[in-house]
Scaffold this active site. Structure first.
Site, PDB file in Angstrom:
ATOM      1  CD  GLN A  37      15.358  -4.930  -5.008  1.00 34.36           C
ATOM      2  OE1 GLN A  37      14.441  -5.744  -5.074  1.00 34.36           O
ATOM      3  NE2 GLN A  37      16.315  -5.018  -4.088  1.00 34.36           N
ATOM      4  CG  HIS A  43      11.080  -1.604  -8.078  1.00 34.42           C
ATOM      5  ND1 HIS A  43      11.174  -2.127  -6.797  1.00 34.42           N
ATOM      6  CD2 HIS A  43      11.220  -2.667  -8.914  1.00 34.42           C
ATOM      7  CE1 HIS A  43      11.372  -3.433  -6.861  1.00 34.42           C
ATOM      8  NE2 HIS A  43      11.398  -3.772  -8.137  1.00 34.42           N
TER       9      HIS A  43
END
Length: 247
Positions: free
Chosen positions: A100, A120
């Site tokens: 992430q 992300h």
């Protein structure tokens, strides 16, 4: 750290044929990178409004301020170094990393770029805010100010996922495929309790995968087998020592 739990976790790793790592902000926090939702005073969203600095609406309202904020973060990242947890994982070049985090600390530690899936996006890149597809690498030490896309004239923006945006579908598909194919998933520096991350843990578990957590706080999901609570930089070198792990 509970030594008995460490032994149990190593036993799981010793029996696993395919292992992958799912990491979050807690991994980079040990390198001095501020988290977003943490309880510490310097957590980014305790000081900044996410809807002003990490959303399409905020960028439309004040693009220069958004870029200045991301360039400040890039400068912080340029000064950071991979920590012992990054280096321990880099010692297993066959591992796939689902992260992430938008930083490049895994790659700088020696993890092959092809083995890192950034759910992300990457703060080390800018992309066109329109749909022309242009993307450029950015110097963390000397990032570019607000500028227009050379292809279509729209503003360039950080190549990260903002609030209200969907994850890149090709990355999401690759990540799901990894979770389906492994028999042990390491959660490092994340509780994996936020959607859609929690769905990846559920997906892995549905295939019989064992889940080991390495984090400074307990997870909020019941979909785990072993939870090793403490700094990843202290736990991972001991957890991974002696193994030859791959996905």
């Amino acid at each position: 750290m509970d030594e008995k739990l460490l032994t149990q976790a190593r036993d799981i790793l010793g029996k696993a044929e395919r292992v992958a790592v799912f990491s979050g902000a807690g991994l980079s926090a040990e390198s001095g990178i501020a988290t977003f939702r943490g309880q510490e005073p310097d957590a980014l969203w305790s000081r900044f409004d996410p809807m002003q600095l990490a959303s399409v609406e905020g960028f439309a309202s004040d693009p220069a301020t958004v870029i200045d904020w991301y360039n400040w973060r890039r400068g912080k990242l340029a000064q950071a170094q991979p920590n012992a947890a990054h280096r321990a994982m880099a010692g297993h070049p066959g591992l796939m990393h689902l992260t992430q985090n938008v930083d490049d600390l895994l790659e700088r530690a020696g993890v092959p770029e092809s083995n890192v899936l950034h759910l992300h996006g990457s703060i080390g890149k800018d992309r066109c805010h329109a749909a022309c597809g242009i993307e450029e690498d950015i110097s963390l030490e000397k990032p570019e100010p607000l500028r227009q896309c050379k292809g279509c004239g729209a503003y360039m923006r950080p190549a990260v996922v903002w609030f209200g945006e969907t994850l890149p579908q090709y990355i999401w598909g690759q990540t799901q495929a990894v979770c389906i194919g492994v028999d042990c998933l390491l959660l490092v520096g994340t509780s994996a309790s936020v959607y859609p991350a929690i769905t990846l843990v559920d997906l892995a578990r549905s295939q019989g995968c064992r889940v080991i957590v390495v984090n400074i706080e307990a997870s909020k999901t019941k979909q785990t087998d072993i939870e090793l609570i403490g700094p990843a930089g202290e736990i991972l070198p001991r957890l991974l020592e002696g193994f030859s792990l791959k996905t």
